[in-house]
Design a protein around this motif. Structure first.
Motif, PDB file in Angstrom:
ATOM      1  N   SER A  47       0.830  -1.202   0.000  1.00  0.00           N
ATOM      2  CA  SER A  47       0.000   0.000   0.000  1.00  0.00           C
ATOM      3  C   SER A  47       0.865   1.252   0.000  1.00  0.00           C
ATOM      4  O   SER A  47       2.025   1.212   0.392  1.00  0.00           O
ATOM      5  N   THR A  51       2.101   5.105   6.976  1.00  0.00           N
ATOM      6  CA  THR A  51       2.258   3.950   7.864  1.00  0.00           C
ATOM      7  C   THR A  51       2.917   2.777   7.148  1.00  0.00           C
ATOM      8  O   THR A  51       3.912   2.224   7.655  1.00  0.00           O
ATOM      9  N   ASP A  75      -2.845  -0.374  -4.730  1.00  0.00           N
ATOM     10  CA  ASP A  75      -3.320   0.716  -5.574  1.00  0.00           C
ATOM     11  C   ASP A  75      -2.138   1.563  -6.012  1.00  0.00           C
ATOM     12  O   ASP A  75      -1.033   1.416  -5.525  1.00  0.00           O
ATOM     13  N   ASN A  87       3.316   5.210  -5.494  1.00  0.00           N
ATOM     14  CA  ASN A  87       3.379   4.215  -4.411  1.00  0.00           C
ATOM     15  C   ASN A  87       4.486   3.198  -4.689  1.00  0.00           C
ATOM     16  O   ASN A  87       5.122   2.688  -3.758  1.00  0.00           O
ATOM     17  N   GLY A 140      -4.033   1.145   3.880  1.00  0.00           N
ATOM     18  CA  GLY A 140      -4.058   2.286   4.794  1.00  0.00           C
ATOM     19  C   GLY A 140      -5.502   2.715   4.978  1.00  0.00           C
ATOM     20  O   GLY A 140      -6.428   2.116   4.426  1.00  0.00           O
ATOM     21  N   LEU A 141      -5.690   3.752   5.789  1.00  0.00           N
ATOM     22  CA  LEU A 141      -7.036   4.279   6.040  1.00  0.00           C
ATOM     23  C   LEU A 141      -6.999   5.798   5.893  1.00  0.00           C
ATOM     24  O   LEU A 141      -6.270   6.478   6.624  1.00  0.00           O
ATOM     25  N   HIS A 146     -11.579   6.064   3.128  1.00  0.00           N
ATOM     26  CA  HIS A 146     -11.119   5.280   1.948  1.00  0.00           C
ATOM     27  C   HIS A 146     -10.017   4.320   2.374  1.00  0.00           C
ATOM     28  O   HIS A 146      -9.318   4.531   3.370  1.00  0.00           O
ATOM     29  N   THR A 147      -9.861   3.304   1.539  1.00  0.00           N
ATOM     30  CA  THR A 147      -8.744   2.377   1.701  1.00  0.00           C
ATOM     31  C   THR A 147      -8.323   1.921   0.314  1.00  0.00           C
ATOM     32  O   THR A 147      -9.162   1.882  -0.588  1.00  0.00           O
ATOM     33  N   ALA A 148      -7.064   1.634   0.133  1.00  0.00           N
ATOM     34  CA  ALA A 148      -6.481   1.497  -1.210  1.00  0.00           C
ATOM     35  C   ALA A 148      -6.907   2.748  -1.977  1.00  0.00           C
ATOM     36  O   ALA A 148      -6.791   3.845  -1.449  1.00  0.00           O
ATOM     37  N   LYS A 199      -6.230   9.923  13.144  1.00  0.00           N
ATOM     38  CA  LYS A 199      -7.073   8.847  12.627  1.00  0.00           C
ATOM     39  C   LYS A 199      -8.101   8.367  13.662  1.00  0.00           C
ATOM     40  O   LYS A 199      -8.942   7.493  13.372  1.00  0.00           O
TER      41      LYS A 199
HETATM   42  C1  6PG Z   1      -2.466   5.911  -1.229  1.00  0.00           C
HETATM   43  C2  6PG Z   1      -2.915   4.829  -0.294  1.00  0.00           C
HETATM   44  C3  6PG Z   1      -4.012   5.369   0.582  1.00  0.00           C
HETATM   45  C4  6PG Z   1      -3.394   5.561   1.951  1.00  0.00           C
HETATM   46  C5  6PG Z   1      -4.322   6.281   2.895  1.00  0.00           C
HETATM   47  C6  6PG Z   1      -3.666   6.487   4.260  1.00  0.00           C
HETATM   48  O1  6PG Z   1      -2.306   5.654  -2.417  1.00  0.00           O
HETATM   49  O2  6PG Z   1      -2.229   7.002  -0.691  1.00  0.00           O
HETATM   50  O3  6PG Z   1      -3.267   3.694  -0.898  1.00  0.00           O
HETATM   51  O4  6PG Z   1      -5.135   4.515   0.684  1.00  0.00           O
HETATM   52  O5  6PG Z   1      -3.072   4.281   2.498  1.00  0.00           O
HETATM   53  O6  6PG Z   1      -4.627   7.519   2.299  1.00  0.00           O
HETATM   54  O7  6PG Z   1      -2.468   7.191   4.081  1.00  0.00           O
HETATM   55  P1  6PG Z   1      -1.556   7.587   5.392  1.00  0.00           P
HETATM   56  O8  6PG Z   1      -1.166   6.276   6.032  1.00  0.00           O
HETATM   57  O9  6PG Z   1      -0.403   8.332   4.818  1.00  0.00           O
HETATM   58  O10 6PG Z   1      -2.441   8.409   6.278  1.00  0.00           O
END
Ligand code: 6PG
Length: 240
Positions: A47, A51, A75, A87, A140-141, A146-148, A199
């Motif tokens: 990801s 984090t 993603d 990424n 991540g979150l 959202h995630t991914a 978060k």
């Molecule tokens: C991206 C990630 C996205 C990320 C979250 C959390 O492409 O940025 O896939 O889903 O994991 O936005 O990002 P942080 O851990 O930096 O808060």
């Protein structure tokens, strides 16, 4: 350390952010060792985000049969691989020079023709991986849940017949490539990482929301493949 949240999700709160990153890195390595022992290989979807970056920097120092590791992505942004917001670039820089064959590093090619490239990436997943797809999907979150690159109110959320899609983010006026819910749900384990006080509200909202909420991250986890939430004390502040 690991506790049950509900029939779809477990969670772990190892301590402060440093302790949590260390615990998450150990979990990553143990997942890899188990997959390699049981199936001869560890296929992970990496990801973006702060984090996961800290976890990459921790695991690079650890002992593992890296020759059995296959890197994919959860993603990617619509940028070339050397772009500062890629990424792929972030992960490769943070992991450093690990003895992983380039043939086992399957980058999401998003810099041009992203919609067709999503079909191409799906074919690669089907070609290289088995029925259970990834051994570990790192997620991540975002503060919007959202995630991914599964963002609220975007087309990718409704996709049921694809593993990978291009997803247009109208508010950012940009495209992303992302694993879909089916791809994450068919994988052996999804882990959502959340660190920091910023978060704590979204963590509480997402974990307490119903599965069909407007928070895409609420949907992660199934009774067959329980998701694991790894959070530090600050991020977990508002969950009882
Ligand atoms: C991206 C990630 C996205 C990320 C979250 C959390 O492409 O940025 O896939 O889903 O994991 O936005 O990002 P942080 O851990 O930096 O808060």
């Amino acid at each position: 350390m690991q506790k049950t949240w509900d029939n779809r999700r477990d969670y772990a709160v190892p301590g402060d952010s440093k302790e949590t990153v260390a615990w998450a890195a150990d979990h990553w390595i143990h997942s890899a060792e188990r997959a390699i022992q049981q199936r001869g290989r560890f296929a992970v979807a990496l990801s973006g985000g702060k984090t996961p970056k800290a976890i990459y920097e921790a695991i690079r120092k650890k002992k593992l049969d890296w020759s059995k590791v296959w890197l994919f992505w959860s993603d990617e942004r619509n940028v070339p691989p050397d772009h500062e917001s890629s990424n792929y670039r972030m992960a490769m820089e943070s992991l450093g020079c690990l003895p992983i064959s380039s043939a086992q590093i399957i980058r999401m090619q998003t810099e041009k023709d992203i919609e067709n490239q999503a079909f191409d990436y799906e074919e690669k997943i089907k070609h290289y991986l088995g029925k259970h797809l990834f051994d570990l999907v790192m997620l991540g979150l975002g503060e919007d849940g959202h995630t991914a690159s599964l963002f609220p109110h975007t087309a990718a959320l409704a996709v049921t017949d694809r593993l990978v899609v291009a997803n247009y983010l109208a508010d950012k006026k940009s495209w992303r490539m992302t694993l879909t819910f089916p791809a994450i749900e068919q994988s052996r384990q999804a882990v959502i990482y959340a660190l920091g006080a910023a978060k704590q509200t979204i963590v509480s909202q997402v974990l307490k929301a119903p599965i069909e909420s407007n928070y895409p991250a609420s949907r992660i986890g199934t009774p067959e493949h329980k998701a694991l939430w790894i959070m530090d004390l600050d991020a977990a502040q508002k969950i009882s």
